[in-house]
Design a protein around this motif. Structure first.
Motif, PDB file in Angstrom:
ATOM      1  N   GLU A 117      11.174  53.938  22.035  1.00  0.00           N
ATOM      2  CA  GLU A 117      10.297  54.812  21.243  1.00  0.00           C
ATOM      3  C   GLU A 117      10.944  56.158  20.952  1.00  0.00           C
ATOM      4  O   GLU A 117      10.871  56.658  19.843  1.00  0.00           O
ATOM      5  CB  GLU A 117       8.974  55.046  21.975  1.00  0.00           C
ATOM      6  N   ASP A 118      11.548  56.759  21.984  1.00  0.00           N
ATOM      7  CA  ASP A 118      12.100  58.104  21.833  1.00  0.00           C
ATOM      8  C   ASP A 118      13.290  58.261  22.787  1.00  0.00           C
ATOM      9  O   ASP A 118      13.120  58.696  23.923  1.00  0.00           O
ATOM     10  CB  ASP A 118      11.022  59.146  22.134  1.00  0.00           C
TER      11      ASP A 118
ATOM     12  N   ALA B 128      13.556  62.323  30.853  1.00  0.00           N
ATOM     13  CA  ALA B 128      12.551  61.940  31.835  1.00  0.00           C
ATOM     14  C   ALA B 128      13.207  61.669  33.175  1.00  0.00           C
ATOM     15  O   ALA B 128      14.369  61.309  33.255  1.00  0.00           O
ATOM     16  CB  ALA B 128      11.810  60.696  31.362  1.00  0.00           C
TER      17      ALA B 128
ATOM     18  N   MET C  14      10.730  50.554  27.066  1.00  0.00           N
ATOM     19  CA  MET C  14       9.842  50.839  25.944  1.00  0.00           C
ATOM     20  C   MET C  14       9.881  52.325  25.597  1.00  0.00           C
ATOM     21  O   MET C  14       9.914  52.683  24.412  1.00  0.00           O
ATOM     22  CB  MET C  14       8.404  50.415  26.282  1.00  0.00           C
ATOM     23  N   ILE C  15       9.901  53.174  26.603  1.00  0.00           N
ATOM     24  CA  ILE C  15       9.970  54.618  26.368  1.00  0.00           C
ATOM     25  C   ILE C  15      11.276  54.962  25.671  1.00  0.00           C
ATOM     26  O   ILE C  15      11.298  55.736  24.704  1.00  0.00           O
ATOM     27  CB  ILE C  15       9.813  55.402  27.681  1.00  0.00           C
ATOM     28  N   GLN C  16      12.359  54.378  26.137  1.00  0.00           N
ATOM     29  CA  GLN C  16      13.663  54.656  25.535  1.00  0.00           C
ATOM     30  C   GLN C  16      13.712  54.164  24.087  1.00  0.00           C
ATOM     31  O   GLN C  16      14.278  54.828  23.226  1.00  0.00           O
ATOM     32  CB  GLN C  16      14.776  54.027  26.347  1.00  0.00           C
TER      33      GLN C  16
ATOM     34  N   ALA D 278      13.590  61.692  24.573  1.00  0.00           N
ATOM     35  CA  ALA D 278      12.601  61.947  25.625  1.00  0.00           C
ATOM     36  C   ALA D 278      12.921  61.118  26.863  1.00  0.00           C
ATOM     37  O   ALA D 278      12.763  61.569  27.987  1.00  0.00           O
ATOM     38  CB  ALA D 278      11.199  61.620  25.136  1.00  0.00           C
ATOM     39  N   ALA D 279      13.398  59.899  26.646  1.00  0.00           N
ATOM     40  CA  ALA D 279      13.720  59.026  27.772  1.00  0.00           C
ATOM     41  C   ALA D 279      14.867  59.588  28.587  1.00  0.00           C
ATOM     42  O   ALA D 279      14.869  59.488  29.816  1.00  0.00           O
ATOM     43  CB  ALA D 279      14.067  57.628  27.272  1.00  0.00           C
TER      44      ALA D 279
ATOM     45  N   ILE E  67       8.726  49.378  31.209  1.00  0.00           N
ATOM     46  CA  ILE E  67       8.144  50.625  30.702  1.00  0.00           C
ATOM     47  C   ILE E  67       9.247  51.606  30.323  1.00  0.00           C
ATOM     48  O   ILE E  67       9.199  52.231  29.263  1.00  0.00           O
ATOM     49  CB  ILE E  67       7.184  51.245  31.742  1.00  0.00           C
ATOM     50  N   GLU E  68      10.270  51.726  31.175  1.00  0.00           N
ATOM     51  CA  GLU E  68      11.394  52.613  30.866  1.00  0.00           C
ATOM     52  C   GLU E  68      12.087  52.192  29.576  1.00  0.00           C
ATOM     53  O   GLU E  68      12.449  53.034  28.750  1.00  0.00           O
ATOM     54  CB  GLU E  68      12.397  52.625  32.020  1.00  0.00           C
TER      55      GLU E  68
END
Length: 158
Positions: free
Chosen positions: A131-132, A139, A127-129, A135-136, A124-125
């Motif tokens: 994507e953005d 977080a 995927m977040i990184q 933002a990652a 999940i981390e």
């Protein structure tokens, strides 16, 4: 040592084994819910896990009281047979072996659930990184974050 107290302790150990069996099942279910991305199921498992953890704490307190009554404080579980009467030796041996097996099964299920959850969180981390990236990086709680006072910086693990 009173034989009735000793037999009561053996009954307690069997009940403890039943609780370990229940918590092992919950860990196995938790692993499956993580693998299938079922957050509702995972949440329910975590609630049951918490309730069973409280039951285990109560068992631990009762165990300490019973051991004190028997005069067996500090005696490892594997050595319990040394204190059993001849009539209770075989039952004690079976009970201790069963409880040790049940604990080993629990540890295995717990480790699989923990590792599976950690792997999914890592994915999940990532995927977040992907994507953005901005933002990652903001977080979570960076270790040297000036926004958090030192008393609030902690490392929590699931």
């Amino acid at each position: 040592m009173d034989r009735n107290d000793f037999r009561e302790y053996l009954g307690f150990l069997k009940a403890l084994g039943d609780t370990l069996e229940d918590i092992t099942r919950v860990e196995q279910e938790k692993t499956e819910f993580v693998r299938t991305d079922d957050l509702d199921g995972l949440n329910e498992c975590m609630k049951r896990e918490q309730a069973l953890s409280l039951a285990m704490r109560a068992h631990d307190q009762k165990r300490e009281t019973m051991l004190r009554t028997l005069g067996l404080e500090g005696v490892p579980l594997r050595s319990l047979m040394d204190y059993a009467s001849a009539q209770d030796y075989e039952e004690t041996k079976r009970t201790v072996e069963q409880l040790c097996r049940q604990y080993a099964l629990f540890r295995g299920a717990f480790e699989v659930a923990r590792d599976t959850l950690e792997c999914n969180l890592h994915q999940i981390e990532k995927m977040i990184q992907a994507e953005d990236p901005d933002a990652a990086s903001s977080a979570g709680y960076p270790e040297a974050s000036p926004e958090l006072p030192p008393r609030m910086r902690t490392d929590f693990r699931a």
